[in-house]
Design an enzyme around this catalytic site. Structure first.
Site, PDB file in Angstrom:
ATOM      1  CG  ASP A 163      -1.327  -0.521   7.640  1.00 59.06           C
ATOM      2  OD1 ASP A 163      -2.307   0.640   7.920  1.00 59.06           O
ATOM      3  OD2 ASP A 163       0.175  -0.550   7.399  1.00 59.06           O
ATOM      4  CE  LYS A 207       1.035   0.996   4.668  1.00 57.25           C
ATOM      5  NZ  LYS A 207       1.251   2.493   4.597  1.00 57.25           N
TER       6      LYS A 207
END
Ligand code: ATP
Length: 310
Positions: A145, A18
């Site tokens: 996350d 990400k």
């Protein structure tokens, strides 16, 4: 008629890295975490997590970025698999094989990606039919996350980042990532951020509506102008050469640049695939970056590649 789950001997899951298009860091909470408003985008740099039934728990690491990654039960992927086994009352161990391509300690959530991959792979291997919210709950307990890396795409994260909702995004975004030879520890970057802001009145974080509108419109230039990361000054304070990397990438024609998450990877947004090659070559040839990667986002989160008998 009840269906009997088929037990699969091997499941492979591909998981992306990400980048945070925006990372707004609010006040430090009583539990030590910071309240965040972040816009995540999953990008096409992948780790592969393969799980097989085994007489005992084990992990094997391979891939370009495996150096420095724990090859024992402290690995986040093993912890995730064991957390799922505990939750579901499964007592059959697995062997994990993780192929690492995501930079380690680079602010791209590589460890979290492997945990997300392990959860999705083991759920399938063990034939668990868990509601998505339940898997996300386990994921959130393991790391902020991880829920995003299960869903992928582009999403707004709140809380400490674990509450995610998809963001309407048009188009594809081309990224060039300048890697650093030295990692940065996420807790030390947050601590440095607190130190730098000690005299500042930190308010509740809010996502940038202009950035969200740019994503909805597929407006690359608009997005480039709104990339923002409250951890960037802290990462540069700990690794001052990151400021030079940012300057160099922008000088070589990137539309925008930002430290990715807690760094030290620097992410550059460029116009198209050709511009990505040009920038990657310029960064590598000038010696500005130790290593360079190109990727496109958004891409889906943890995806089952193969589930087969061997
Ligand atoms: P984030 O962006 O989520 O803050 P990061 O990308 O900066 O994370 P990771 O690559 O996730 O950092 O690694 C952080 C540390 O976690 C590593 O230095 C390593 O010791 C440990 N770790 C445990 N499991 C893993 C894993 N599967 N892959 C990478 N690192 C792992």
């Amino acid at each position: 008629m009840t269906s009997v789950p088929v037990l699969l001997p091997r499941v492979s899951v591909r998981v992306p890295a990400k980048v945070n298009l925006e990372l707004r860091v609010g006040p430090r909470r009583a539990d030590g975490y910071h309240e965040l408003a972040t816009v995540y985008q999953a990008v096409g740099l992948y780790d592969l997590v393969e799980v097989t039934h085994a007489p005992q728990w084990g992990i094997e690491l391979t891939g370009r970025t495996r150096e420095g990654v724990p090859g024992d039960a402290s690995n986040l992927a093993v912890r995730a698999a064991q957390a799922l086994a505990d939750h579901a009352g499964v007592d059959t161990p697995v062997h994990l094989r993780v192929t690492k391509e995501i930079p380690v300690a680079g602010g791209m959530a590589g460890g979290s990606a492997d945990a997300a991959g392990a959860l999705v792979a083991c759920a399938r291997l063990w034939g668990l039919d868990l509601p998505a919210a339940e898997l996300e709950g386990i994921a959130a307990g393991l790391g902020s996350d991880i829920p995003f890396l299960i869903s992928g795409g582009t999403a707004l994260g709140s809380g400490r980042g674990e509450h995610v909702v998809p963001v309407l995004t048009r188009g594809k975004y081309h990224w060039v990532f300048a890697l650093s030879t030295q990692g940065l520890s996420t807790p030390s970057v947050y601590a440095e951020c607190d130190r730098l802001r000690a005299a500042t009145d930190v308010t509740a974080p809010e996502p940038d509506q202009v950035l969200l509108a740019a994503l909805a419109a597929g407006d690359r230039d608009g997005l480039a102008g709104r990339l923002a990361n409250d951890l960037q000054d802290a990462a540069i304070s700990l690794q001052p050469d990151l400021g030079e990397v940012l300057e160099a990438g922008l000088g070589f024609g990137a539309l925008g640049g930002i430290v990715s998450g807690s760094g030290p990877t620097v992410a550059f947004l460029v116009r198209n695939a050709e511009a990505a090659i040009d920038l990657a070559v310029a960064l590598a040839a000038s010696g500005t970056a130790a290593d360079v990667r190109r990727a496109v986002g958004p891409v889906p989160g943890a995806t089952i590649e193969a589930a087969a008998a061997r």
